[in-house]
Design a protein around this motif. Structure first.
Motif, PDB file in Angstrom:
ATOM      1  N   ILE A  13       0.762  -0.884   0.301  1.00 23.35           N
ATOM      2  CA  ILE A  13       0.175   0.226  -0.196  1.00 23.35           C
ATOM      3  C   ILE A  13       0.799   1.166  -0.447  1.00 23.35           C
ATOM      4  N   LYS A  14       0.662   1.851  -0.692  1.00 20.91           N
ATOM      5  CA  LYS A  14       1.402   3.414  -1.505  1.00 20.91           C
ATOM      6  C   LYS A  14       0.369   4.895  -0.922  1.00 20.91           C
ATOM      7  N   LEU A  15       0.705   5.546   0.273  1.00 20.28           N
ATOM      8  CA  LEU A  15       0.094   6.811   0.439  1.00 20.28           C
ATOM      9  C   LEU A  15       0.729   7.807  -0.138  1.00 20.28           C
ATOM     10  N   LYS A  16       0.344   8.365  -0.499  1.00 20.76           N
ATOM     11  CA  LYS A  16       1.176   9.598  -1.072  1.00 20.76           C
ATOM     12  C   LYS A  16       0.159  11.013  -0.926  1.00 20.76           C
ATOM     13  N   SER A  17       0.447  12.266  -0.726  1.00 13.14           N
ATOM     14  CA  SER A  17      -0.168  14.091  -0.262  1.00 13.14           C
ATOM     15  C   SER A  17       0.731  14.870  -0.714  1.00 13.14           C
ATOM     16  N   TYR A  18       0.373  15.914  -0.649  1.00 15.06           N
ATOM     17  CA  TYR A  18       0.970  17.000  -0.376  1.00 15.06           C
ATOM     18  C   TYR A  18       1.054  17.988   0.949  1.00 15.06           C
ATOM     19  N   ASP A  19       0.802  17.371   2.241  1.00 12.51           N
ATOM     20  CA  ASP A  19       0.053  17.622   3.210  1.00 12.51           C
ATOM     21  C   ASP A  19       0.761  15.708   3.903  1.00 12.51           C
ATOM     22  N   VAL A  27      -2.399   6.980   7.413  1.00 12.83           N
ATOM     23  CA  VAL A  27      -1.421   6.182   7.259  1.00 12.83           C
ATOM     24  C   VAL A  27      -1.928   5.312   8.773  1.00 12.83           C
ATOM     25  N   GLY A  28      -1.928   6.338   9.768  1.00 10.47           N
ATOM     26  CA  GLY A  28      -2.614   5.667  10.973  1.00 10.47           C
ATOM     27  C   GLY A  28      -4.072   4.690  10.542  1.00 10.47           C
ATOM     28  N   LYS A  29      -4.780   5.303   9.744  1.00 10.86           N
ATOM     29  CA  LYS A  29      -6.232   4.894  10.232  1.00 10.86           C
ATOM     30  C   LYS A  29      -6.088   3.422   9.243  1.00 10.86           C
ATOM     31  N   VAL A  30      -4.982   3.125   8.287  1.00 17.22           N
ATOM     32  CA  VAL A  30      -4.749   2.000   7.324  1.00 17.22           C
ATOM     33  C   VAL A  30      -4.252   1.369   8.319  1.00 17.22           C
ATOM     34  N   VAL A  31      -2.722   1.329   9.358  1.00 19.52           N
ATOM     35  CA  VAL A  31      -2.103   0.601  10.288  1.00 19.52           C
ATOM     36  C   VAL A  31      -3.372   0.226  10.785  1.00 19.52           C
ATOM     37  N   GLY A  32      -3.546   0.942  11.834  1.00 17.10           N
ATOM     38  CA  GLY A  32      -4.615   0.339  13.035  1.00 17.10           C
ATOM     39  C   GLY A  32      -5.844  -0.590  12.121  1.00 17.10           C
ATOM     40  N   PHE A  70       7.761  29.675  -6.844  1.00 17.94           N
ATOM     41  CA  PHE A  70       7.165  28.148  -6.412  1.00 17.94           C
ATOM     42  C   PHE A  70       7.386  27.158  -6.030  1.00 17.94           C
ATOM     43  N   GLU A  71       7.422  26.134  -5.037  1.00 18.46           N
ATOM     44  CA  GLU A  71       7.468  24.754  -5.221  1.00 18.46           C
ATOM     45  C   GLU A  71       6.859  23.885  -4.709  1.00 18.46           C
ATOM     46  N   ARG A  72       6.397  22.734  -5.249  1.00 16.96           N
ATOM     47  CA  ARG A  72       5.462  21.843  -4.340  1.00 16.96           C
ATOM     48  C   ARG A  72       6.029  20.135  -3.860  1.00 16.96           C
ATOM     49  N   MET A  73       5.757  19.552  -2.765  1.00 15.14           N
ATOM     50  CA  MET A  73       6.582  19.059  -2.193  1.00 15.14           C
ATOM     51  C   MET A  73       5.498  17.522  -2.220  1.00 15.14           C
ATOM     52  N   THR A  74       5.664  16.620  -2.613  1.00 14.95           N
ATOM     53  CA  THR A  74       5.007  15.431  -2.495  1.00 14.95           C
ATOM     54  C   THR A  74       5.611  14.359  -1.322  1.00 14.95           C
ATOM     55  N   TYR A  75       4.964  13.803   0.172  1.00 17.35           N
ATOM     56  CA  TYR A  75       5.430  13.404   0.625  1.00 17.35           C
ATOM     57  C   TYR A  75       4.534  11.375   0.771  1.00 17.35           C
ATOM     58  N   SER A  76       5.400  10.381   0.396  1.00 17.82           N
ATOM     59  CA  SER A  76       4.384   9.189   1.300  1.00 17.82           C
ATOM     60  C   SER A  76       5.230   8.362   1.605  1.00 17.82           C
ATOM     61  N   ARG A  77       4.460   7.216   1.786  1.00 16.33           N
ATOM     62  CA  ARG A  77       4.625   6.245   2.480  1.00 16.33           C
ATOM     63  C   ARG A  77       4.379   5.138   2.177  1.00 16.33           C
ATOM     64  N   MET A  78       5.050   3.962   2.861  1.00 10.99           N
ATOM     65  CA  MET A  78       4.738   2.699   1.898  1.00 10.99           C
ATOM     66  C   MET A  78       4.884   2.362   3.247  1.00 10.99           C
ATOM     67  N   ILE A  79       3.448   1.095   3.192  1.00  9.26           N
ATOM     68  CA  ILE A  79       2.944   0.212   3.815  1.00  9.26           C
ATOM     69  C   ILE A  79       3.121  -1.671   3.306  1.00  9.26           C
ATOM     70  N   LEU A  95     -13.259   1.694   3.966  1.00  6.55           N
ATOM     71  CA  LEU A  95     -11.803   2.333   4.776  1.00  6.55           C
ATOM     72  C   LEU A  95     -11.845   3.775   3.701  1.00  6.55           C
ATOM     73  N   SER A  96     -12.522   5.245   4.467  1.00  6.96           N
ATOM     74  CA  SER A  96     -12.999   5.990   4.170  1.00  6.96           C
ATOM     75  C   SER A  96     -11.127   6.892   4.348  1.00  6.96           C
ATOM     76  N   ILE A  97     -10.846   6.949   3.502  1.00 12.95           N
ATOM     77  CA  ILE A  97      -9.584   8.521   3.280  1.00 12.95           C
ATOM     78  C   ILE A  97      -9.677   9.564   3.067  1.00 12.95           C
ATOM     79  N   PRO A  98      -9.338  10.112   3.674  1.00  7.99           N
ATOM     80  CA  PRO A  98      -9.587  12.190   3.000  1.00  7.99           C
ATOM     81  C   PRO A  98      -9.448  12.767   2.044  1.00  7.99           C
ATOM     82  N   VAL A  99      -9.862  13.608   0.881  1.00  8.50           N
ATOM     83  CA  VAL A  99      -9.489  13.787  -0.353  1.00  8.50           C
ATOM     84  C   VAL A  99      -8.381  13.773  -0.693  1.00  8.50           C
ATOM     85  N   GLY A 100      -7.387  14.414  -0.047  1.00 11.38           N
ATOM     86  CA  GLY A 100      -5.807  14.751  -0.559  1.00 11.38           C
ATOM     87  C   GLY A 100      -4.830  13.795  -0.265  1.00 11.38           C
ATOM     88  N   VAL A 101      -5.964  12.558  -0.458  1.00  7.82           N
ATOM     89  CA  VAL A 101      -4.418  11.064  -0.308  1.00  7.82           C
ATOM     90  C   VAL A 101      -4.877  11.018  -1.060  1.00  7.82           C
TER      91      VAL A 101
END
Length: 108
Positions: A13-19, A27-32, A70-79, A95-101
């Protein structure tokens, strides 16, 4: 006589977001949820952040020396889920995930 190993499906599972805050809460929701369904989880692995730079002229055509960046940072996590139950996939679909992820699930 050869023995056939039973191949169990694994999830990545890969999750990506700007925030970052929104990403960490997701990530906490998915792992829980995975831990509640008795899945064997390798904890969230932070992947390198990606930085995208944009340079824009402030004026239409005349003042080229005046620019704005301007710059845009993309953060990501892998489970990685190494062992799961049928209940795990059902719970991930609900599972309900916010729109920005952005969530990407691969079975291998």
């Amino acid at each position: 006589m050869s023995t056939i190993k039973e191949v169990k499906p694994k999830l990545r599972i890969k999750l990506k977001s700007y925030d970052v805050k929104m990403l960490e809460s997701s990530v906490g929701k998915v792992v829980g949820l995975l831990l509640k369904s008795w899945a064997e989880v390798k904890w969230p692995i932070p992947l390198p952040k990606k930085r995208k730079l944009y340079t824009v002229l402030r004026s239409n055509f005349k003042f080229k020396d005046s620019r704005e960046q301007f710059e845009r940072m993309t953060y990501s996590r892998m489970i990685d889920v190494t062992e799961m139950w049928p209940k795990t996939m059902e719970s991930l679909q609900n599972l309900s995930i916010p729109v920005g992820v952005l969530v990407d699930i691969k079975v291998f």
